[in-house]
Design a protein around this motif. Structure first.
Motif, PDB file in Angstrom:
ATOM      1  N   ALA A 103      10.098  18.724   7.593  1.00  0.00           N
ATOM      2  CA  ALA A 103       9.619  17.442   8.139  1.00  0.00           C
ATOM      3  C   ALA A 103       8.259  17.061   7.562  1.00  0.00           C
ATOM      4  CB  ALA A 103       9.544  17.526   9.656  1.00  0.00           C
ATOM      5  N   VAL A 104       7.358  18.032   7.446  1.00  0.00           N
ATOM      6  CA  VAL A 104       6.038  17.759   6.869  1.00  0.00           C
ATOM      7  C   VAL A 104       6.176  17.412   5.389  1.00  0.00           C
ATOM      8  CG1 VAL A 104       3.814  18.821   6.296  1.00  0.00           C
ATOM      9  CG2 VAL A 104       4.789  19.132   8.561  1.00  0.00           C
ATOM     10  N   ILE A 119       8.746  15.890   3.931  1.00  0.00           N
ATOM     11  CA  ILE A 119       9.258  14.520   3.829  1.00  0.00           C
ATOM     12  C   ILE A 119       8.134  13.522   4.061  1.00  0.00           C
ATOM     13  CG2 ILE A 119      10.760  12.823   4.952  1.00  0.00           C
ATOM     14  CD1 ILE A 119      12.741  15.136   5.435  1.00  0.00           C
ATOM     15  N   ALA A 120       7.324  13.755   5.080  1.00  0.00           N
ATOM     16  CA  ALA A 120       6.211  12.851   5.368  1.00  0.00           C
ATOM     17  C   ALA A 120       5.182  12.866   4.239  1.00  0.00           C
ATOM     18  CB  ALA A 120       5.564  13.230   6.691  1.00  0.00           C
ATOM     19  N   ALA A 121       4.846  14.046   3.733  1.00  0.00           N
ATOM     20  CA  ALA A 121       3.830  14.160   2.688  1.00  0.00           C
ATOM     21  C   ALA A 121       4.307  13.587   1.357  1.00  0.00           C
ATOM     22  CB  ALA A 121       3.428  15.627   2.509  1.00  0.00           C
ATOM     23  N   ASN A 128       6.280  11.069   0.937  1.00  0.00           N
ATOM     24  CA  ASN A 128       6.333   9.614   1.015  1.00  0.00           C
ATOM     25  C   ASN A 128       4.980   8.982   1.319  1.00  0.00           C
ATOM     26  OD1 ASN A 128       9.164   8.803   0.582  1.00  0.00           O
ATOM     27  ND2 ASN A 128       9.490  10.255   2.244  1.00  0.00           N
ATOM     28  N   LEU A 129       4.005   9.750   1.763  1.00  0.00           N
ATOM     29  CA  LEU A 129       2.697   9.226   2.127  1.00  0.00           C
ATOM     30  C   LEU A 129       2.017   8.435   1.010  1.00  0.00           C
ATOM     31  CD1 LEU A 129       0.411   9.087   4.258  1.00  0.00           C
ATOM     32  CD2 LEU A 129      -0.470  11.189   3.244  1.00  0.00           C
ATOM     33  N   PHE A 164       3.396   4.725   0.833  1.00  0.00           N
ATOM     34  CA  PHE A 164       3.360   3.819   1.978  1.00  0.00           C
ATOM     35  C   PHE A 164       1.975   3.333   2.340  1.00  0.00           C
ATOM     36  CE2 PHE A 164       7.595   5.685   2.954  1.00  0.00           C
ATOM     37  CZ  PHE A 164       8.284   4.495   2.904  1.00  0.00           C
ATOM     38  N   ASN A 165       0.950   3.681   1.563  1.00  0.00           N
ATOM     39  CA  ASN A 165      -0.386   3.137   1.796  1.00  0.00           C
ATOM     40  C   ASN A 165      -1.123   3.007   0.475  1.00  0.00           C
ATOM     41  OD1 ASN A 165      -1.719   5.585   1.113  1.00  0.00           O
ATOM     42  ND2 ASN A 165      -1.264   6.381   3.119  1.00  0.00           N
ATOM     43  N   VAL A 207       1.553  21.295   1.425  1.00  0.00           N
ATOM     44  CA  VAL A 207       2.785  21.683   2.124  1.00  0.00           C
ATOM     45  C   VAL A 207       3.147  23.127   1.784  1.00  0.00           C
ATOM     46  CG1 VAL A 207       5.267  21.222   2.313  1.00  0.00           C
ATOM     47  CG2 VAL A 207       3.647  19.337   2.317  1.00  0.00           C
ATOM     48  N   GLY A 261      10.304  12.352  -2.082  1.00  0.00           N
ATOM     49  CA  GLY A 261       9.445  11.175  -2.194  1.00  0.00           C
ATOM     50  C   GLY A 261      10.131   9.959  -2.779  1.00  0.00           C
ATOM     51  N   GLY A 276      10.214   6.549  -0.698  1.00  0.00           N
ATOM     52  CA  GLY A 276       8.940   5.825  -0.746  1.00  0.00           C
ATOM     53  C   GLY A 276       8.750   5.096  -2.062  1.00  0.00           C
TER      54      GLY A 276
END
Length: 101
Positions: free
Chosen positions: A12-13, A15-17, A19-20, A23-24, A54, A87, A90
């Protein structure tokens, strides 16, 4: 922490990292830059740093559970490719999706 919970947490971390950066427009979602849109080179460099973050989290969780297993270059090659694949959504949203309206 259970082995399965630790594994899903790392996924989960990851996937978030992965794509981070897409997304900004701030570096590591903290520091703004002089650009209107963050260049792709900075996004890729940010992905590399987040890959190691990660990985450090995964090693810490593995050491906390029990004995940490030795890894060879194949593990790092596969995990880096998996991080790039994670990633990809994203990347699609940032660069390939057309604006409607």
């Amino acid at each position: 922490m259970d082995t399965s919970v630790a594994g899903w947490l790392v996924i989960a971390v990851a996937i978030a990292a992965a794509n981070l950066p897409f997304f900004n427009d701030k570096v590591f979602a903290l520091v703004g830059g002089r650009w209107a849109r963050k260049p792709l080179v900075f996004r890729l460099a940010e992905m590399i740093v987040l890959y190691f973050v990660v990985g450090a989290l995964g090693f810490a969780l593995e050491a906390n559970i029990g004995t940490r297993f030795p890894q060879t270059w194949e593990f790092y090659a596969i995990s880096a490719c998996l991080f790039v694949v994670l990633g990809f959504p994203g990347f699609i949203v940032r660069y390939l999706r057309k604006a409607h309206g």
